[in-house]
Design a protein around this motif. Sequence first.
Motif, PDB file in Angstrom:
ATOM      1  N   GLN A 187       0.837  -1.198   0.000  1.00 57.76           N
ATOM      2  CA  GLN A 187       0.000   0.000   0.000  1.00 57.76           C
ATOM      3  C   GLN A 187       0.872   1.249   0.000  1.00 57.76           C
ATOM      4  OE1 GLN A 187      -3.520   0.195   0.246  1.00 57.76           O
ATOM      5  NE2 GLN A 187      -3.436  -1.991  -0.194  1.00 57.76           N
ATOM      6  N   PRO A 188       0.484   2.264  -0.764  1.00 60.56           N
ATOM      7  CA  PRO A 188       1.203   3.542  -0.675  1.00 60.56           C
ATOM      8  C   PRO A 188       0.950   4.193   0.689  1.00 60.56           C
ATOM      9  CG  PRO A 188      -0.712   3.731  -2.097  1.00 60.56           C
ATOM     10  CD  PRO A 188      -0.615   2.294  -1.706  1.00 60.56           C
ATOM     11  N   GLN A 189       1.844   5.092   1.058  1.00 56.07           N
ATOM     12  CA  GLN A 189       1.731   5.793   2.335  1.00 56.07           C
ATOM     13  C   GLN A 189       0.923   7.073   2.167  1.00 56.07           C
ATOM     14  OE1 GLN A 189       2.546   4.272   4.916  1.00 56.07           O
ATOM     15  NE2 GLN A 189       4.535   3.299   4.797  1.00 56.07           N
ATOM     16  N   THR A 190       0.200   7.440   3.218  1.00 57.69           N
ATOM     17  CA  THR A 190      -0.552   8.695   3.255  1.00 57.69           C
ATOM     18  C   THR A 190      -0.197   9.450   4.529  1.00 57.69           C
ATOM     19  OG1 THR A 190      -2.474   7.850   4.453  1.00 57.69           O
ATOM     20  CG2 THR A 190      -2.500   7.616   2.048  1.00 57.69           C
ATOM     21  N   LEU A 191      -0.490  10.721   4.534  1.00 56.48           N
ATOM     22  CA  LEU A 191      -0.310  11.550   5.722  1.00 56.48           C
ATOM     23  C   LEU A 191      -1.678  12.008   6.198  1.00 56.48           C
ATOM     24  CD1 LEU A 191       1.649  13.046   7.659  1.00 56.48           C
ATOM     25  CD2 LEU A 191       1.456  15.008   6.095  1.00 56.48           C
ATOM     26  N   ALA A 192      -2.025  11.643   7.413  1.00 56.52           N
ATOM     27  CA  ALA A 192      -3.274  12.114   8.026  1.00 56.52           C
ATOM     28  C   ALA A 192      -3.014  13.495   8.623  1.00 56.52           C
ATOM     29  CB  ALA A 192      -3.720  11.145   9.119  1.00 56.52           C
ATOM     30  N   VAL A 193      -3.842  14.456   8.243  1.00 59.60           N
ATOM     31  CA  VAL A 193      -3.751  15.811   8.793  1.00 59.60           C
ATOM     32  C   VAL A 193      -5.161  16.320   9.062  1.00 59.60           C
ATOM     33  CG1 VAL A 193      -1.542  16.480   7.756  1.00 59.60           C
ATOM     34  CG2 VAL A 193      -3.669  16.884   6.496  1.00 59.60           C
ATOM     35  N   SER A 194      -5.272  17.268   9.946  1.00 58.98           N
ATOM     36  CA  SER A 194      -6.557  17.923  10.208  1.00 58.98           C
ATOM     37  C   SER A 194      -7.036  18.601   8.931  1.00 58.98           C
ATOM     38  CB  SER A 194      -6.373  18.969  11.309  1.00 58.98           C
ATOM     39  OG  SER A 194      -7.456  19.871  11.334  1.00 58.98           O
ATOM     40  N   HIS A 212      -8.019  21.358   8.771  1.00 61.22           N
ATOM     41  CA  HIS A 212      -7.608  22.752   8.903  1.00 61.22           C
ATOM     42  C   HIS A 212      -6.117  22.955   8.636  1.00 61.22           C
ATOM     43  CE1 HIS A 212     -11.600  23.477  10.411  1.00 61.22           C
ATOM     44  NE2 HIS A 212     -11.415  22.564  11.346  1.00 61.22           N
ATOM     45  N   HIS A 213      -5.375  21.878   8.416  1.00 60.50           N
ATOM     46  CA  HIS A 213      -3.941  21.982   8.150  1.00 60.50           C
ATOM     47  C   HIS A 213      -3.727  22.392   6.692  1.00 60.50           C
ATOM     48  CE1 HIS A 213       0.252  20.893   7.597  1.00 60.50           C
ATOM     49  NE2 HIS A 213       0.360  20.935   8.921  1.00 60.50           N
ATOM     50  N   PRO A 214      -2.732  23.229   6.396  1.00 59.87           N
ATOM     51  CA  PRO A 214      -2.473  23.621   5.003  1.00 59.87           C
ATOM     52  C   PRO A 214      -2.238  22.432   4.049  1.00 59.87           C
ATOM     53  CG  PRO A 214      -1.194  24.990   6.504  1.00 59.87           C
ATOM     54  CD  PRO A 214      -1.846  23.917   7.342  1.00 59.87           C
ATOM     55  N   PHE A 215      -1.659  21.340   4.525  1.00 55.58           N
ATOM     56  CA  PHE A 215      -1.427  20.175   3.663  1.00 55.58           C
ATOM     57  C   PHE A 215      -2.735  19.526   3.212  1.00 55.58           C
ATOM     58  CE2 PHE A 215       3.139  18.754   5.037  1.00 55.58           C
ATOM     59  CZ  PHE A 215       3.655  19.948   4.571  1.00 55.58           C
ATOM     60  N   SER A 216      -3.829  19.778   3.934  1.00 53.40           N
ATOM     61  CA  SER A 216      -5.096  19.141   3.569  1.00 53.40           C
ATOM     62  C   SER A 216      -5.595  19.616   2.209  1.00 53.40           C
ATOM     63  CB  SER A 216      -6.165  19.391   4.636  1.00 53.40           C
ATOM     64  OG  SER A 216      -6.570  20.753   4.625  1.00 53.40           O
ATOM     65  N   GLU A 217      -5.104  20.760   1.760  1.00 53.40           N
ATOM     66  CA  GLU A 217      -5.498  21.322   0.467  1.00 53.40           C
ATOM     67  C   GLU A 217      -4.711  20.722  -0.693  1.00 53.40           C
ATOM     68  OE1 GLU A 217      -7.986  23.602   0.172  1.00 53.40           O
ATOM     69  OE2 GLU A 217      -8.288  23.455   2.338  1.00 53.40           O
ATOM     70  N   LEU A 218      -3.650  19.983  -0.393  1.00 55.96           N
ATOM     71  CA  LEU A 218      -2.786  19.434  -1.433  1.00 55.96           C
ATOM     72  C   LEU A 218      -3.295  18.070  -1.896  1.00 55.96           C
ATOM     73  CD1 LEU A 218       0.653  20.281   0.238  1.00 55.96           C
ATOM     74  CD2 LEU A 218      -0.631  21.640  -1.438  1.00 55.96           C
ATOM     75  N   ASP A 234       5.297  15.504  -1.271  1.00 56.54           N
ATOM     76  CA  ASP A 234       6.554  14.799  -1.439  1.00 56.54           C
ATOM     77  C   ASP A 234       7.090  14.453  -0.050  1.00 56.54           C
ATOM     78  OD1 ASP A 234       8.882  14.201  -3.435  1.00 56.54           O
ATOM     79  OD2 ASP A 234       9.802  15.175  -1.690  1.00 56.54           O
ATOM     80  N   ALA A 235       7.778  13.335   0.057  1.00 57.59           N
ATOM     81  CA  ALA A 235       8.315  12.893   1.353  1.00 57.59           C
ATOM     82  C   ALA A 235       9.187  13.956   2.004  1.00 57.59           C
ATOM     83  CB  ALA A 235       9.091  11.592   1.181  1.00 57.59           C
ATOM     84  N   GLU A 236       9.857  14.784   1.207  1.00 53.01           N
ATOM     85  CA  GLU A 236      10.705  15.838   1.774  1.00 53.01           C
ATOM     86  C   GLU A 236       9.881  16.886   2.524  1.00 53.01           C
ATOM     87  OE1 GLU A 236      14.018  15.570   2.005  1.00 53.01           O
ATOM     88  OE2 GLU A 236      13.691  13.639   1.002  1.00 53.01           O
ATOM     89  N   GLN A 237       8.614  17.037   2.165  1.00 50.30           N
ATOM     90  CA  GLN A 237       7.748  17.998   2.856  1.00 50.30           C
ATOM     91  C   GLN A 237       7.415  17.553   4.278  1.00 50.30           C
ATOM     92  OE1 GLN A 237       5.035  18.190  -0.749  1.00 50.30           O
ATOM     93  NE2 GLN A 237       4.712  20.220   0.146  1.00 50.30           N
ATOM     94  N   LEU A 238       7.696  16.300   4.630  1.00 51.35           N
ATOM     95  CA  LEU A 238       7.436  15.841   5.998  1.00 51.35           C
ATOM     96  C   LEU A 238       8.276  16.614   7.012  1.00 51.35           C
ATOM     97  CD1 LEU A 238       7.197  11.991   5.371  1.00 51.35           C
ATOM     98  CD2 LEU A 238       5.320  13.579   5.884  1.00 51.35           C
ATOM     99  N   THR A 279      -8.057  14.673   6.813  1.00 51.41           N
ATOM    100  CA  THR A 279      -7.802  14.414   5.398  1.00 51.41           C
ATOM    101  C   THR A 279      -6.564  13.528   5.291  1.00 51.41           C
ATOM    102  OG1 THR A 279      -8.709  16.551   4.758  1.00 51.41           O
ATOM    103  CG2 THR A 279      -7.232  15.496   3.178  1.00 51.41           C
ATOM    104  N   PHE A 280      -6.578  12.606   4.346  1.00 50.90           N
ATOM    105  CA  PHE A 280      -5.430  11.734   4.101  1.00 50.90           C
ATOM    106  C   PHE A 280      -4.816  12.130   2.761  1.00 50.90           C
ATOM    107  CE2 PHE A 280      -8.237   9.475   6.940  1.00 50.90           C
ATOM    108  CZ  PHE A 280      -7.369   9.005   7.914  1.00 50.90           C
ATOM    109  N   VAL A 281      -3.576  12.588   2.812  1.00 51.51           N
ATOM    110  CA  VAL A 281      -2.877  13.085   1.636  1.00 51.51           C
ATOM    111  C   VAL A 281      -1.814  12.053   1.226  1.00 51.51           C
ATOM    112  CG1 VAL A 281      -1.535  14.995   0.680  1.00 51.51           C
ATOM    113  CG2 VAL A 281      -3.203  15.430   2.502  1.00 51.51           C
ATOM    114  N   PRO A 282      -1.849  11.568  -0.028  1.00 54.05           N
ATOM    115  CA  PRO A 282      -0.824  10.621  -0.474  1.00 54.05           C
ATOM    116  C   PRO A 282       0.575  11.239  -0.384  1.00 54.05           C
ATOM    117  CG  PRO A 282      -2.649  10.707  -2.036  1.00 54.05           C
ATOM    118  CD  PRO A 282      -2.856  11.831  -1.059  1.00 54.05           C
ATOM    119  N   ILE A 283       1.555  10.393  -0.059  1.00 58.29           N
ATOM    120  CA  ILE A 283       2.955  10.824   0.054  1.00 58.29           C
ATOM    121  C   ILE A 283       3.761  10.156  -1.048  1.00 58.29           C
ATOM    122  CG2 ILE A 283       5.012  10.938   1.511  1.00 58.29           C
ATOM    123  CD1 ILE A 283       3.150  10.389   3.944  1.00 58.29           C
ATOM    124  N   ASN A 284       4.396  10.955  -1.900  1.00 58.71           N
ATOM    125  CA  ASN A 284       5.336  10.421  -2.887  1.00 58.71           C
ATOM    126  C   ASN A 284       6.722  10.348  -2.269  1.00 58.71           C
ATOM    127  OD1 ASN A 284       3.612  10.073  -5.055  1.00 58.71           O
ATOM    128  ND2 ASN A 284       3.961  12.126  -5.857  1.00 58.71           N
TER     129      ASN A 284
END
Length: 156
Positions: A23-30, A32-38, A42-46, A116-121
């Motif tokens: 399974q690909p990885q995702t990032l769970a964020v609120s 209200h978090h700015p990443f939720s709009e993406l 990219d993994a470097e954004q972690l 929101t769950f945002v896919p991570i490349n």
Amino acid sequence: MRQWHFSPVDEPELTTGLVFSRQPQTLAVSVHHPFSELGVIDAEQLAQICLVPITGPAPDYWQRVNSPSTTPGGATIPTQGGASTVQEGLSQVAFSQVGLILCAATATYSQRSDITFVPINGLPESALGLVWRTDLESPRLRAFAKAIEEAHTCSA
């Protein structure tokens, strides 16, 4: 029986079998978090978000894979809090600006209106597979592992 190795299992007393789900990885964020709009990060954004680290009795190497402290490029990923269960981690995510890494299947199962769950490349896929104590291997266990392998081969 064919051996299928996957990470993270490193105990000499454990035998690994077939990897039956990647399974690909995702990032769970609120929400209200700015990443939720993406649509994807990219993994470097972690390095730009505090992650909720996995705590509990899992081995250090397992925790490092599932809750990394650096990006693939070597940037430090800050951490805040800690969670021993997915639900505990998601509760922290919902009420703050932290993130939690989960595989896509767990994200699908854990849908919430406040997260929101945002896919991570750029991160390795999560791999689920059979693992058993070598000293408890039996004909019944080998038959089960073979049946899973045959079913997986037929569906692939």
